[in-house]
Design a protein around this motif. Structure first.
Motif, mmCIF file in Angstrom:
data_model
loop_
_atom_site.group_PDB
_atom_site.id
_atom_site.type_symbol
_atom_site.label_atom_id
_atom_site.label_comp_id
_atom_site.label_asym_id
_atom_site.label_seq_id
_atom_site.Cartn_x
_atom_site.Cartn_y
_atom_site.Cartn_z
ATOM 1 N N ASN A 15 0.772 4.132 -2.824
ATOM 2 C CA ASN A 15 0.558 5.543 -2.473
ATOM 3 C C ASN A 15 1.693 6.425 -2.970
ATOM 4 O O ASN A 15 1.459 7.541 -3.462
ATOM 5 C CB ASN A 15 0.393 5.682 -0.962
ATOM 6 C CG ASN A 15 -0.930 5.126 -0.469
ATOM 7 O OD1 ASN A 15 -1.909 5.067 -1.221
ATOM 8 N ND2 ASN A 15 -0.978 4.720 0.795
ATOM 9 N N LEU A 54 -6.456 7.908 -6.432
ATOM 10 C CA LEU A 54 -7.224 6.807 -5.836
ATOM 11 C C LEU A 54 -8.525 7.365 -5.272
ATOM 12 O O LEU A 54 -8.517 8.366 -4.545
ATOM 13 C CB LEU A 54 -6.425 6.146 -4.712
ATOM 14 C CG LEU A 54 -5.257 5.255 -5.120
ATOM 15 C CD1 LEU A 54 -4.427 4.884 -3.893
ATOM 16 C CD2 LEU A 54 -5.749 3.992 -5.810
ATOM 17 N N GLU A 88 0.831 -1.201 0.000
ATOM 18 C CA GLU A 88 0.000 0.000 0.000
ATOM 19 C C GLU A 88 0.871 1.257 0.000
ATOM 20 O O GLU A 88 0.547 2.248 -0.667
ATOM 21 C CB GLU A 88 -0.943 0.002 1.203
ATOM 22 C CG GLU A 88 -1.974 1.117 1.156
ATOM 23 C CD GLU A 88 -3.077 0.952 2.185
ATOM 24 O OE1 GLU A 88 -3.815 1.940 2.395
ATOM 25 O OE2 GLU A 88 -3.206 -0.139 2.772
ATOM 26 N N ASP A 104 -10.339 5.893 -3.119
ATOM 27 C CA ASP A 104 -10.391 5.482 -1.716
ATOM 28 C C ASP A 104 -9.165 4.610 -1.458
ATOM 29 O O ASP A 104 -8.447 4.235 -2.393
ATOM 30 C CB ASP A 104 -11.685 4.704 -1.450
ATOM 31 C CG ASP A 104 -11.993 4.534 0.042
ATOM 32 O OD1 ASP A 104 -11.346 5.227 0.854
ATOM 33 O OD2 ASP A 104 -12.861 3.720 0.397
ATOM 34 N N LYS A 105 -8.934 4.268 -0.199
ATOM 35 C CA LYS A 105 -7.852 3.335 0.080
ATOM 36 C C LYS A 105 -8.194 1.988 -0.569
ATOM 37 O O LYS A 105 -9.378 1.665 -0.774
ATOM 38 C CB LYS A 105 -7.643 3.179 1.581
ATOM 39 C CG LYS A 105 -8.792 2.522 2.323
ATOM 40 C CD LYS A 105 -8.453 2.387 3.804
ATOM 41 C CE LYS A 105 -9.578 1.666 4.552
ATOM 42 N NZ LYS A 105 -9.269 1.522 5.995
ATOM 43 N N PRO A 106 -7.193 1.173 -0.908
ATOM 44 C CA PRO A 106 -7.466 -0.091 -1.590
ATOM 45 C C PRO A 106 -8.445 -0.977 -0.821
ATOM 46 O O PRO A 106 -8.395 -1.064 0.407
ATOM 47 C CB PRO A 106 -6.079 -0.744 -1.690
ATOM 48 C CG PRO A 106 -5.123 0.408 -1.697
ATOM 49 C CD PRO A 106 -5.740 1.427 -0.780
#
Length: 400
Positions: free
Chosen positions: A77, A89, A73, A91-93
């Motif tokens: 990022n 992105l 991650e 949202d976060k993965p």
């Protein structure tokens, strides 16, 4: 004034039949790299922006829990930060279970569809899947059925998905215990294979994926099959150069079959790329997927190679060569579940033929071998010869 179209018209009595005809060309890049998310590597951002370099592209990332980590991650990022003018992105993965769990039913697909809806991922945004073949299947289905298809990028992380399933055009999950029952044919926007992911695989998973390379070599490329025999030791030890060539060549052969085999969306009954799979799919289900797909395919290849010998298609020498190669790679060619029988005393594995035919539609079509590198279609299987082939594999296992 008569309306004229390019479609063909046929008049049959009072009936007028208008035939609509059109074709849609498909193309997508399949890349083989290392360090895909290194900020200096341009492959990912150039792939995303290949048709529009003047906008910032919105991306929903879905990651297999088998590869998800804080380190991955962080790399993602950092990459997005370095290319923030082109990538963002939403949202976060999103992390989902790997393996058959994610394909067990539609629940995870629905959760992905919900995320696509919540984050307003439209047909010019992207859903990127990082993971093994099962996760790619499930994410691909969610992408293909949201807005009638959003752009989908696959980043396969296993040998099996890099050399076979990840480069194809199919997406599916299971339904009521039937493998790949709910699915689509939907080519991806791109396939980006990062060899660095293979270095993180457990040995068992890494070896299992080689079976699909053996499969496609046996039906389409004798020269590649001989190369696999010559390099079996290096492959079993994961020598980088040998492993990378094996993955690339296998992917090339799978891609060639899909593009030039005449049936990319499987409208007919022949499935040459499913050589060894009629029993493999059944064995997976019989063992509740404790036998991995690649492992089951290896057993299916061995079974069908010896069966081809028994029915006079393949020489004994070549049938034994196939089994020896699989064993040299570290793949098993027998499993005790193959002995399982139903209430009537029949081998359960044989029901895999009926289920395979139902999956295909039309007549039963099984790919066998008439030479190393040459497949041959048959439409019947002799149950007695299947028994005989299984007994031979079992006896061979006992001799080890």
């Amino acid at each position: 004034m008569e309306l004229k179209t390019d479609a063909a018209s046929v008049r049959q009595g009072e009936n007028h039949i208008q035939w609509q005809r059109f074709s849609v060309p498909y193309q997508y890049p399949v890349a083989f790299v290392r360090g895909l998310f290194d900020p200096d590597n341009p492959v990912f951002h150039q792939t995303v922006a290949r048709e529009d370099t003047d906008k910032c592209h919105r991306i929903l990332m879905v990651i297999d829990d088998g590869v998800a980590s804080a380190a991955l991650e962080a790399r993602i990022n950092a990459y997005f930060d370095a290319h923030s003018d082109k990538l963002t992105l939403v949202d976060k993965p999103m992390v989902v279970p790997g393996g058959e769990i994610v394909k067990k039913d539609l629940a995870y697909v629905e959760s992905m569809q919900s995320a696509i809806h919540t984050h307003a991922v439209d047909r010019h945004s992207y859903v990127v899947a990082i993971g093994g073949g099962a996760v790619l299947d499930a994410v691909g289905l969610a992408a293909a059925t949201s807005h009638r298809g959003v752009r989908h990028i696959r980043i396969p992380t296993t040998v099996l998905s890099q050399n076979d399933s990840g480069v194809g055009v199919k997406n599916a999950v299971n339904f009521k215990g039937v493998k790949n029952y709910v699915g689509t044919f939907a080519p991806p926007w791109a396939v980006l294979n990062d060899f660095d992911f293979l270095d993180q695989l457990p040995q068992r998973e890494r070896i299992a994926g080689i079976s699909e390379a053996v499969k496609v070599a046996l039906i389409r490329d004798q020269k590649f099959y001989f190369w696999l025999e010559k390099n079996a030791e290096q492959l079993a030890c994961f020598t980088r150069e040998a492993e990378e060539y094996m993955v690339r060549r296998s992917a090339e052969l799978h891609m060639h079959q899909i593009a030039h085999g005449g049936d990319p969306f499987e409208m007919g009954s022949a499935r040459p790329l499913d050589f060894g799979h009629w029993s493999a799919h059944k064995l997976e289900a019989m063992t509740n997927h404790h036998v991995r797909h690649g492992e089951a395919v290896a057993i299916g290849i061995a079974l069908d190679a010896w069966y081809a010998h028994l029915v006079g298609l393949l020489s004994r020498e070549n049938a034994e060569r196939v089994v020896v190669l699989l064993e040299s790679l570290g793949l098993r060619t027998w499993h005790p579940a193959l002995d399982s029988r139903d209430a009537e005393g029949e081998l359960v594995i044989l029901t895999g033929l009926r289920e395979f035919q139902e999956h295909l539609g039309g007549e039963l079509t099984i790919t066998l071998l008439k030479d190393l590198g040459t497949g041959h279609e048959v439409h019947t299987m002799d149950a007695g010869k299947v028994h005989e082939a299984l007994n031979w594999l079992k006896a061979r296992e006992r001799q080890k």
